[in-house]
Write a protein that holds these residues in place. Sequence first.
Motif, PDB file in Angstrom:
ATOM      1  N   MET A  80      17.239 -28.268  12.238  1.00  0.00           N
ATOM      2  CA  MET A  80      17.427 -28.232  13.686  1.00  0.00           C
ATOM      3  C   MET A  80      18.893 -28.481  14.048  1.00  0.00           C
ATOM      4  O   MET A  80      19.504 -29.430  13.555  1.00  0.00           O
ATOM      5  CB  MET A  80      16.538 -29.286  14.358  1.00  0.00           C
ATOM      6  CG  MET A  80      16.596 -29.282  15.874  1.00  0.00           C
ATOM      7  SD  MET A  80      15.412 -30.463  16.591  1.00  0.00           S
ATOM      8  CE  MET A  80      13.841 -29.714  16.119  1.00  0.00           C
ATOM      9  N   ASP A  83      22.768 -27.163  19.846  1.00  0.00           N
ATOM     10  CA  ASP A  83      22.556 -25.800  20.340  1.00  0.00           C
ATOM     11  C   ASP A  83      21.335 -25.691  21.257  1.00  0.00           C
ATOM     12  O   ASP A  83      21.135 -24.673  21.907  1.00  0.00           O
ATOM     13  CB  ASP A  83      22.393 -24.843  19.148  1.00  0.00           C
ATOM     14  CG  ASP A  83      22.436 -23.380  19.584  1.00  0.00           C
ATOM     15  OD1 ASP A  83      23.362 -23.020  20.334  1.00  0.00           O
ATOM     16  OD2 ASP A  83      21.536 -22.614  19.190  1.00  0.00           O
ATOM     17  N   LEU A  84      20.516 -26.737  21.306  1.00  0.00           N
ATOM     18  CA  LEU A  84      19.296 -26.690  22.115  1.00  0.00           C
ATOM     19  C   LEU A  84      19.590 -26.912  23.593  1.00  0.00           C
ATOM     20  O   LEU A  84      20.460 -27.716  23.936  1.00  0.00           O
ATOM     21  CB  LEU A  84      18.303 -27.761  21.642  1.00  0.00           C
ATOM     22  CG  LEU A  84      17.787 -27.659  20.210  1.00  0.00           C
ATOM     23  CD1 LEU A  84      16.956 -28.901  19.875  1.00  0.00           C
ATOM     24  CD2 LEU A  84      16.961 -26.395  20.020  1.00  0.00           C
ATOM     25  N   ILE A 137      14.399 -30.309  24.904  1.00  0.00           N
ATOM     26  CA  ILE A 137      13.404 -30.757  23.937  1.00  0.00           C
ATOM     27  C   ILE A 137      12.129 -31.075  24.707  1.00  0.00           C
ATOM     28  O   ILE A 137      12.104 -31.988  25.536  1.00  0.00           O
ATOM     29  CB  ILE A 137      13.871 -31.994  23.153  1.00  0.00           C
ATOM     30  CG1 ILE A 137      15.146 -31.681  22.361  1.00  0.00           C
ATOM     31  CG2 ILE A 137      12.757 -32.496  22.223  1.00  0.00           C
ATOM     32  CD1 ILE A 137      15.785 -32.895  21.713  1.00  0.00           C
ATOM     33  N   TYR A 153       9.426 -21.040  21.336  1.00  0.00           N
ATOM     34  CA  TYR A 153      10.475 -22.022  21.647  1.00  0.00           C
ATOM     35  C   TYR A 153      11.832 -21.604  21.094  1.00  0.00           C
ATOM     36  O   TYR A 153      12.872 -21.849  21.716  1.00  0.00           O
ATOM     37  CB  TYR A 153      10.050 -23.412  21.140  1.00  0.00           C
ATOM     38  CG  TYR A 153       9.126 -24.091  22.116  1.00  0.00           C
ATOM     39  CD1 TYR A 153       9.634 -24.878  23.147  1.00  0.00           C
ATOM     40  CD2 TYR A 153       7.756 -23.904  22.054  1.00  0.00           C
ATOM     41  CE1 TYR A 153       8.792 -25.470  24.075  1.00  0.00           C
ATOM     42  CE2 TYR A 153       6.900 -24.490  22.981  1.00  0.00           C
ATOM     43  CZ  TYR A 153       7.433 -25.275  23.992  1.00  0.00           C
ATOM     44  OH  TYR A 153       6.604 -25.851  24.929  1.00  0.00           O
ATOM     45  N   ARG A 154      11.835 -20.950  19.957  1.00  0.00           N
ATOM     46  CA  ARG A 154      13.099 -20.471  19.379  1.00  0.00           C
ATOM     47  C   ARG A 154      13.771 -19.469  20.321  1.00  0.00           C
ATOM     48  O   ARG A 154      14.993 -19.491  20.512  1.00  0.00           O
ATOM     49  CB  ARG A 154      12.820 -19.844  18.015  1.00  0.00           C
ATOM     50  CG  ARG A 154      14.055 -19.587  17.188  1.00  0.00           C
ATOM     51  CD  ARG A 154      13.680 -19.057  15.806  1.00  0.00           C
ATOM     52  NE  ARG A 154      13.068 -20.074  14.969  1.00  0.00           N
ATOM     53  CZ  ARG A 154      11.814 -20.004  14.476  1.00  0.00           C
ATOM     54  NH1 ARG A 154      11.055 -18.942  14.744  1.00  0.00           N
ATOM     55  NH2 ARG A 154      11.347 -20.977  13.715  1.00  0.00           N
ATOM     56  N   ARG A 181      15.619 -21.305  22.940  1.00  0.00           N
ATOM     57  CA  ARG A 181      16.572 -22.320  22.446  1.00  0.00           C
ATOM     58  C   ARG A 181      16.108 -23.719  22.814  1.00  0.00           C
ATOM     59  O   ARG A 181      16.886 -24.571  23.230  1.00  0.00           O
ATOM     60  CB  ARG A 181      17.984 -22.048  22.959  1.00  0.00           C
ATOM     61  CG  ARG A 181      18.646 -20.823  22.331  1.00  0.00           C
ATOM     62  CD  ARG A 181      19.994 -20.541  22.946  1.00  0.00           C
ATOM     63  NE  ARG A 181      20.869 -21.707  22.925  1.00  0.00           N
ATOM     64  CZ  ARG A 181      21.795 -21.972  23.859  1.00  0.00           C
ATOM     65  NH1 ARG A 181      21.935 -21.136  24.895  1.00  0.00           N
ATOM     66  NH2 ARG A 181      22.549 -23.041  23.766  1.00  0.00           N
ATOM     67  N   MET A 182      14.824 -23.945  22.651  1.00  0.00           N
ATOM     68  CA  MET A 182      14.225 -25.260  22.878  1.00  0.00           C
ATOM     69  C   MET A 182      13.560 -25.748  21.594  1.00  0.00           C
ATOM     70  O   MET A 182      13.173 -24.953  20.739  1.00  0.00           O
ATOM     71  CB  MET A 182      13.154 -25.197  23.972  1.00  0.00           C
ATOM     72  CG  MET A 182      13.638 -24.831  25.348  1.00  0.00           C
ATOM     73  SD  MET A 182      12.229 -24.838  26.499  1.00  0.00           S
ATOM     74  CE  MET A 182      13.013 -24.180  27.971  1.00  0.00           C
ATOM     75  N   ALA A 183      13.415 -27.071  21.504  1.00  0.00           N
ATOM     76  CA  ALA A 183      12.584 -27.668  20.469  1.00  0.00           C
ATOM     77  C   ALA A 183      11.322 -28.214  21.121  1.00  0.00           C
ATOM     78  O   ALA A 183      11.293 -28.437  22.339  1.00  0.00           O
ATOM     79  CB  ALA A 183      13.336 -28.779  19.744  1.00  0.00           C
ATOM     80  N   VAL A 229      12.889 -25.801  15.221  1.00  0.00           N
ATOM     81  CA  VAL A 229      12.442 -25.907  16.615  1.00  0.00           C
ATOM     82  C   VAL A 229      11.204 -26.786  16.814  1.00  0.00           C
ATOM     83  O   VAL A 229      10.904 -27.158  17.953  1.00  0.00           O
ATOM     84  CB  VAL A 229      12.158 -24.523  17.235  1.00  0.00           C
ATOM     85  CG1 VAL A 229      13.459 -23.755  17.451  1.00  0.00           C
ATOM     86  CG2 VAL A 229      11.190 -23.713  16.387  1.00  0.00           C
ATOM     87  N   LYS A 252      17.040 -33.137  27.496  1.00  0.00           N
ATOM     88  CA  LYS A 252      17.280 -33.186  26.053  1.00  0.00           C
ATOM     89  C   LYS A 252      17.757 -34.530  25.529  1.00  0.00           C
ATOM     90  O   LYS A 252      17.212 -35.042  24.545  1.00  0.00           O
ATOM     91  CB  LYS A 252      18.311 -32.109  25.660  1.00  0.00           C
ATOM     92  CG  LYS A 252      18.563 -32.048  24.151  1.00  0.00           C
ATOM     93  CD  LYS A 252      19.494 -30.906  23.758  1.00  0.00           C
ATOM     94  CE  LYS A 252      20.952 -31.214  24.008  1.00  0.00           C
ATOM     95  NZ  LYS A 252      21.853 -30.208  23.361  1.00  0.00           N
TER      96      LYS A 252
END
Length: 291
Positions: free
Chosen positions: A6, A10-11, A14, A57-58, A61-63, A95, A281
């Motif tokens: 991870m 870049d996220l 979350i 989620y990818r 750009r989220m986890a 992710v 996040k």
Amino acid sequence: MANPVMNVADLVAIDVHTHAEVSRDGKGSLSPELFGASAKYFKEHPKPTIPEMAAYYRERRMAAVVFTVDAEQATGHVPIPNDEIAEDCAEHADVLIPFASIDPWKGKAGAREARRLVERYGVRGFKFHPSIQGMAPNDRTAYPLYEVIEELGVPALFHTGQTGIGAGVPGGGGIRLKYSNPMLVDDVAVDFPELRIILAHPSFPWQDEALSVATHKPSVYIDLSGWSPKYFPPQLVRYANTLLKDKVLFGSDFPVITPDRWMADFDKLEIKPEVRPKILKDNAARLLGLV
């Protein structure tokens, strides 16, 4: 082949509250009766696999934290295996963040299971749903499990407030709402002062109780899942902007509420610019030990 890594920087967000609703072999996380009631309450929604969740989620750009609910003692329904969820999340570790769920009725056996899941699979936290599991959070039966979770240094996430599960079923499907009063979690926060606790959801009809516990106990956080932000109680928004700005977390309740819908409504909420990244996040990254 090594699992992906991870990149937190870049996220954009979350999501600390998503559900694995279907196993590899197609079995549901709830009984058909309870799933049917949930579909009516939340409207019908897809039940993605964990690889499908990862792709979703990818793309954004989220986890996402992923878990199921083990309530086998109270419901008789065999849960999706924690090992399976952890293994599938590990294949998408860029992710997905695995949490486990252990029925608190398992007592010391559950405590041994919690240790195994963290040490073998790197599980990052544990999910409890007191109403579905049929046990008050402060019931001493669960204390051996909490003791191990506290020792392992990972968070415990408790459903709080009303639940759509069982809504409309005669007798609510046997689900008792009283077990999800945040004040019952206050006892857990007292008895396990180093245990990091997340109170899930705007806690209707106990929103003020949740805010009180989170402001009083240093280790207690609140996630914002299960509701569209446009319905957040004003006092929740006020505390998120001020006293609890470092302890409030983005959560969607995916797949019943999508992060797309949640984010669109959150954009319209009067949240201070400097607080937004904390909620989306930064607070979660710190709490989950990702930074």
